[in-house]
Design an enzyme around this catalytic site. Structure first.
Site, PDB file in Angstrom:
ATOM      1  N   SER A  19      51.859  11.835  -1.648  1.00 46.10           N
ATOM      2  CA  SER A  19      52.066  10.636  -0.815  1.00 46.10           C
ATOM      3  C   SER A  19      53.512  10.546  -0.328  1.00 46.10           C
ATOM      4  O   SER A  19      54.450  10.803  -1.090  1.00 46.10           O
ATOM      5  CB  SER A  19      51.754   9.372  -1.616  1.00 46.10           C
ATOM      6  N   ASP A  64      45.021  -4.759  -3.521  1.00 47.72           N
ATOM      7  CA  ASP A  64      44.317  -4.341  -2.306  1.00 47.72           C
ATOM      8  C   ASP A  64      44.826  -5.263  -1.200  1.00 47.72           C
ATOM      9  O   ASP A  64      44.660  -6.484  -1.294  1.00 47.72           O
ATOM     10  CB  ASP A  64      42.803  -4.502  -2.512  1.00 47.72           C
ATOM     11  N   VAL A  65      45.430  -4.701  -0.161  1.00 49.59           N
ATOM     12  CA  VAL A  65      46.082  -5.543   0.855  1.00 49.59           C
ATOM     13  C   VAL A  65      45.093  -6.308   1.743  1.00 49.59           C
ATOM     14  O   VAL A  65      45.518  -7.109   2.571  1.00 49.59           O
ATOM     15  CB  VAL A  65      47.072  -4.740   1.740  1.00 49.59           C
ATOM     16  N   ILE A  92      50.899   2.352   4.006  1.00 50.07           N
ATOM     17  CA  ILE A  92      49.460   2.123   3.868  1.00 50.07           C
ATOM     18  C   ILE A  92      48.779   2.260   5.220  1.00 50.07           C
ATOM     19  O   ILE A  92      49.260   1.721   6.225  1.00 50.07           O
ATOM     20  CB  ILE A  92      49.223   0.689   3.325  1.00 50.07           C
ATOM     21  N   TYR A 156      42.701  10.471  16.542  1.00 53.18           N
ATOM     22  CA  TYR A 156      43.478   9.405  15.894  1.00 53.18           C
ATOM     23  C   TYR A 156      42.884   8.032  16.279  1.00 53.18           C
ATOM     24  O   TYR A 156      42.936   7.078  15.504  1.00 53.18           O
ATOM     25  CB  TYR A 156      44.966   9.507  16.250  1.00 53.18           C
ATOM     26  N   LYS A 163      48.538   1.522  14.850  1.00 58.56           N
ATOM     27  CA  LYS A 163      49.969   1.858  14.756  1.00 58.56           C
ATOM     28  C   LYS A 163      50.760   1.179  15.881  1.00 58.56           C
ATOM     29  O   LYS A 163      51.922   0.801  15.675  1.00 58.56           O
ATOM     30  CB  LYS A 163      50.190   3.372  14.780  1.00 58.56           C
ATOM     31  N   ALA A 196      45.902  11.258   3.330  1.00 56.46           N
ATOM     32  CA  ALA A 196      45.536  10.599   4.594  1.00 56.46           C
ATOM     33  C   ALA A 196      45.361  11.591   5.737  1.00 56.46           C
ATOM     34  O   ALA A 196      44.852  11.224   6.794  1.00 56.46           O
ATOM     35  CB  ALA A 196      46.582   9.545   4.967  1.00 56.46           C
TER      36      ALA A 196
END
Ligand code: NAD
Ligand code: IMJ
Length: 256
Positions: A19, A64-65, A92, A156, A163, A196
């Site tokens: 990460s 957990d967001v 994240i 993407y 993003k 990811a």
């Protein structure tokens, strides 16, 4: 004397030792920062607990967001243990995997909401909870973004839209929080083989293209992102806020 001596950093987004957030944690530790980690889910916990312990992290907090109560609880723990906070790392991103292939036209309402919630709104939610703890004169919030939020890359898809929202949130948060001495910046990293990026269609082709065409003629690694994070978190960057800082071998400056 490290660049971050005595600073208290809360790091979101360590899943394993590949990460980007883990490289940032190691660099912060080397510069003298105290660390708190959040993790999401039991399978991630198993991998993060030994990593956090290896750096003598003082706090390891589930969050957990997607869940406002868990976010509030996480910052309550930090407040009770440390009494304040200097640095927040947001590393994240998530979109349902079916959204990261095929035509963007097929983006679903649910996939869009999930991607924007976890990958962009979460920065605002975390920044709001961090703010009352950042009472010193130089708080620093840093998020991770990708060039796919500014230009179109195959597959993407909705993550690019997330993003773009994240990068604009950095600017609005910088304006809103600057008067309280809190800086907000993003690092736009080049492609790196992390969890990811695993199994992402066309990843190897894009990384190969960067290695061939970017000014530095190579890809970047996690440590190079961590170096930029140390700078942005430190007093060296005390005049810098609202920026999207590229760590991408210079790929983004090339037209053709
Ligand atoms: P990673 O898989 O190691 O990190 C992603 C993290 O997001 C994981 O720790 C995961 O647990 C966390 N996460 C996902 N959903 C969550 C939720 N609901 N609540 C809390 N945490 C959640 O991969 P990484 O490459 O280190 O990604 C970190 C950041 O860097 C992401 O924002 C990513 O978009 C960005 N980035 C990655 C690359 C790349 O090529 N790897 C390039 C540029 C930017
Ligand atoms: C991700 C998808 C498509 C193309 C991609 C990426 N390229 C790169 C990434 C070219 C570099 C990695 N990246 C920058 C990300 O932000 C990844 C986000 C991501 C990855 C997954 C994979 C597993 C899953 N959902 C995901 N959600 C977000 O189920």
């Amino acid at each position: 004397m490290g660049l971050l001596e005595g600073k208290r950093a809360f790091i979101f987004g360590v899943a394993n030792d590949k990460s980007i957030a883990w490289a940032i944690a190691q660099a912060f530790h080397q510069e003298g920062a105290k660390l708190a980690f959040s993790y999401s889910g039991e399978s991630v916990a198993k991998r993060v607990i030994p990593l956090a312990e290896s750096l003598g992290a003082e706090l390891l907090i589930p969050c957990d967001v997607r869940n406002d109560a868990e976010i509030a609880q996480a910052f309550t723990v930090v407040k009770e243990s440390w009494g304040g906070l200097d640095i927040l790392i947001h590393s994240i991103a998530f979109a349902p995997k079916d959204e990261l292939k095929g035509s963007f036209v097929n983006t679903t309402r649910e996939g869009f909401a999930t991607a924007l919630d976890i990958s962009a709104y979460s920065l605002i939610a975390l920044a709001r909870e961090a703010a009352p703890l950042m009472t010193g004169s130089d708080g620093s919030i840093i998020t991770l973004t990708y060039y796919g939020g500014q230009k179109v890359f195959p597959n993407y898809n909705v993550m690019g839209v997330a993003k773009a929202a994240l990068e604009m949130s950095v600017r609005y948060l910088a304006a809103a929080m600057g008067p309280d001495g809190i800086r907000v910046n993003a690092i736009s990293a080049g492609p790196i083989k992390t969890l990811a990026a695993a199994g992402v269609g066309g990843f190897n082709q894009i990384a190969g293209h960067v290695a061939e065409k970017a000014p530095l003629r190579r890809n970047i690694c996690q440590d190079e992102v961590a170096g930029a994070a140390v700078y942005l978190a430190s007093p060296l960057a005390r005049g810098v806020t609202g920026e999207v800082h590229f760590v991408d071998s210079g790929y983004n400056v090339i037209g053709l």
